[in-house]
Design a protein around this motif. Sequence first.
Motif, mmCIF file in Angstrom:
data_model
loop_
_atom_site.group_PDB
_atom_site.id
_atom_site.type_symbol
_atom_site.label_atom_id
_atom_site.label_comp_id
_atom_site.label_asym_id
_atom_site.label_seq_id
_atom_site.Cartn_x
_atom_site.Cartn_y
_atom_site.Cartn_z
ATOM 1 N N ARG A 72 0.841 -1.206 0.000
ATOM 2 C CA ARG A 72 0.000 0.000 0.000
ATOM 3 C C ARG A 72 0.873 1.251 0.000
ATOM 4 O O ARG A 72 0.567 2.239 -0.645
ATOM 5 N N GLU A 73 1.984 1.185 0.753
ATOM 6 C CA GLU A 73 2.855 2.357 0.856
ATOM 7 C C GLU A 73 3.677 2.562 -0.415
ATOM 8 O O GLU A 73 3.814 3.682 -0.887
ATOM 9 N N HIS A 74 4.235 1.495 -0.998
ATOM 10 C CA HIS A 74 5.047 1.758 -2.204
ATOM 11 C C HIS A 74 4.151 2.187 -3.378
ATOM 12 O O HIS A 74 4.610 2.893 -4.277
ATOM 13 N N PHE A 75 2.882 1.805 -3.336
ATOM 14 C CA PHE A 75 1.985 2.315 -4.380
ATOM 15 C C PHE A 75 1.646 3.790 -4.196
ATOM 16 O O PHE A 75 1.334 4.473 -5.171
ATOM 17 N N LYS A 76 1.738 4.299 -2.965
ATOM 18 C CA LYS A 76 1.577 5.758 -2.788
ATOM 19 C C LYS A 76 2.723 6.487 -3.482
ATOM 20 O O LYS A 76 2.529 7.519 -4.120
ATOM 21 N N GLU A 77 3.923 5.927 -3.338
ATOM 22 C CA GLU A 77 5.083 6.531 -3.998
ATOM 23 C C GLU A 77 4.954 6.416 -5.523
ATOM 24 O O GLU A 77 5.244 7.363 -6.254
ATOM 25 N N TRP A 78 4.509 5.253 -5.990
ATOM 26 C CA TRP A 78 4.289 5.056 -7.435
ATOM 27 C C TRP A 78 3.328 6.108 -7.966
ATOM 28 O O TRP A 78 3.583 6.747 -8.991
ATOM 29 N N LYS A 79 2.241 6.309 -7.245
ATOM 30 C CA LYS A 79 1.211 7.255 -7.681
ATOM 31 C C LYS A 79 1.756 8.692 -7.645
ATOM 32 O O LYS A 79 1.499 9.480 -8.558
ATOM 33 N N ARG A 80 2.506 9.018 -6.597
ATOM 34 C CA ARG A 80 3.090 10.361 -6.508
ATOM 35 C C ARG A 80 3.964 10.640 -7.745
ATOM 36 O O ARG A 80 3.881 11.706 -8.360
ATOM 37 N N LEU A 81 4.780 9.640 -8.104
ATOM 38 C CA LEU A 81 5.676 9.825 -9.257
ATOM 39 C C LEU A 81 4.899 9.865 -10.570
ATOM 40 O O LEU A 81 5.243 10.633 -11.474
ATOM 41 N N MET A 82 3.860 9.066 -10.688
ATOM 42 C CA MET A 82 3.092 9.037 -11.938
ATOM 43 C C MET A 82 2.311 10.332 -12.148
ATOM 44 O O MET A 82 2.077 10.749 -13.276
ATOM 45 N N LYS A 83 1.922 10.981 -11.046
ATOM 46 C CA LYS A 83 1.180 12.249 -11.161
ATOM 47 C C LYS A 83 2.113 13.431 -11.433
ATOM 48 O O LYS A 83 1.667 14.488 -11.864
ATOM 49 N N ALA A 84 3.387 13.284 -11.123
ATOM 50 C CA ALA A 84 4.308 14.423 -11.137
ATOM 51 C C ALA A 84 4.678 14.830 -12.562
ATOM 52 O O ALA A 84 4.526 14.065 -13.513
ATOM 53 N N ARG A 85 5.148 16.052 -12.693
ATOM 54 C CA ARG A 85 5.812 16.506 -13.914
ATOM 55 C C ARG A 85 7.284 16.639 -13.545
ATOM 56 O O ARG A 85 7.739 17.727 -13.185
ATOM 57 N N PRO A 86 8.045 15.548 -13.596
ATOM 58 C CA PRO A 86 9.420 15.619 -13.081
ATOM 59 C C PRO A 86 10.293 16.525 -13.949
ATOM 60 O O PRO A 86 10.073 16.674 -15.142
ATOM 61 N N ASN A 87 11.268 17.124 -13.281
ATOM 62 C CA ASN A 87 12.188 18.072 -13.935
ATOM 63 C C ASN A 87 13.354 17.274 -14.536
ATOM 64 O O ASN A 87 14.440 17.206 -13.975
ATOM 65 N N LEU A 88 13.107 16.648 -15.684
ATOM 66 C CA LEU A 88 14.077 15.703 -16.252
ATOM 67 C C LEU A 88 15.035 16.385 -17.227
ATOM 68 O O LEU A 88 14.662 17.343 -17.899
#
Length: 458
Positions: free
Chosen positions: A436-452
């Motif tokens: 449940r917790e690592h999927f919160k991180e997955w979701k946070r990253l999938m929603k983000a607009r990372p500065n790549l």
Amino acid sequence: MTVLEKIGPPPSRFGGTVLYDWDYLVQEDRAHRLIYTDPAIFEVEMTNIFGGTWTYLAHESEIPHENDFITRRLGLRPLIVVRDATGKIRALYNRCTHRGTTLCRWDKGNAKSFQCPYHGWNFLNNGKLRGVPWPEGYAEDMRDPKYNIAQVPRVESYRGFIFGTLNLDALPLTQHLGPIAPIIDEWLDRNPGGKVVVCEANRFRFKGNWKLAYDNSCDGYHVAYSHRSLLETENRFAGENAKGMAYYRNSPDTQPMYMRYTGHGNHFKDKRPNLEKRPGGLWALESAHPGMEHYEAEFIRRYGDRAFELLDLAGSEPVNINVFPNFSLLGNHIQVFEPISVGETNAIWYGTMIVDDGRLGDAVGDINTLRMRTQEGFPNFGEVDDVANFEQIQRGLMALEDEWVYMHRGLGIPDRIKQHEDGSITAPATDEVFMREHFKEWKRLMKARPNLAIQREP
Ligand code: FES
Ligand SMILES: [Fe+2]
């Protein structure tokens, strides 16, 4: 100064990260089958996860000398991880800047430069274009930095483990690891000199999504069922004492082992409380495989009183340390997950050796030989069970109308899950709170607009 090239949201037909309602696809207690089966989601993951967060690339001991290199991947991007002529570790894209072919087709080696096999452009191992055949055919100045090899802009090591990210805003690696860093320290510091040397790997490829492997990495619920044949072997050798994974044979949640989530998708399963604290205590857990009694007898014959202390160095540390998205320390192995496509993944188990810091003498060779034989334990008799599960989940998830995967074991039971001051969470071994917790991180990253970004030498 290096040259940075910012990467915006991919101009894909899927419209980047607004593809789905991520909160709908991953809920507190369940995840939608599409996150394991949809090629469009996989495409976003290759940018936002394998690009947007720190990903394990290689170990420093694999490139110990100047000009040593090893070829690896960051998501699907082919890389050359190299220690350049000045000793700096770089992650070069294994891609020629002319027409895009891979530059290096070797797994590893030592090279001051890479010559493209197609038209012969030649690059220094710091990424700079050194020369092209018949340059008089170009009107342009070929010293333009755009012709230098693209590189991962941030490459950092934690005690020999090399990670990379394209995200300029990612936390420094040590902060990103946070409370899991001291667990990695403990894993290393039980060895003389506090280090390991990585050696060859045992390689599996399975027809399943990469997350199935990470979802399983801290799963204490499946062991008694999925690894039944391995447990039966271990139980035969265990007698009254639980050995190997035999402590899963009764209710695992009554055992002193536990799991802990430490943030940023990272977690570990700690089975060390099950150990007897004495020389040979760790070996006793490890020795539950046919043939191990012969090694034990030989160590006693050769090393007498020191035998059990040395055997402990050969045995696998009973802790599974998982760093999201692709890295696990399991026993005395490093496991790496490499996505290939939405439904195909490599699971690679690198063996590790220890070094003599002056106390081991001749014994170091025997210890390392025996460390390699521990591949015959879990990696060969357990991993095959897990991989079979991953493939069968991928098949099961093709049942289109039955949409949800549940991960709510432990959720809503008072006092079962403990929250600590540093933000980490402890739960019994079979709990699914880690997922449940690592999927919160997955979701946070999938929603983000990372500065790549990528970078090139000037
Ligand atoms: S593709 Fe590399 S030199 Fe042409
Ligand atoms: Fe397993």
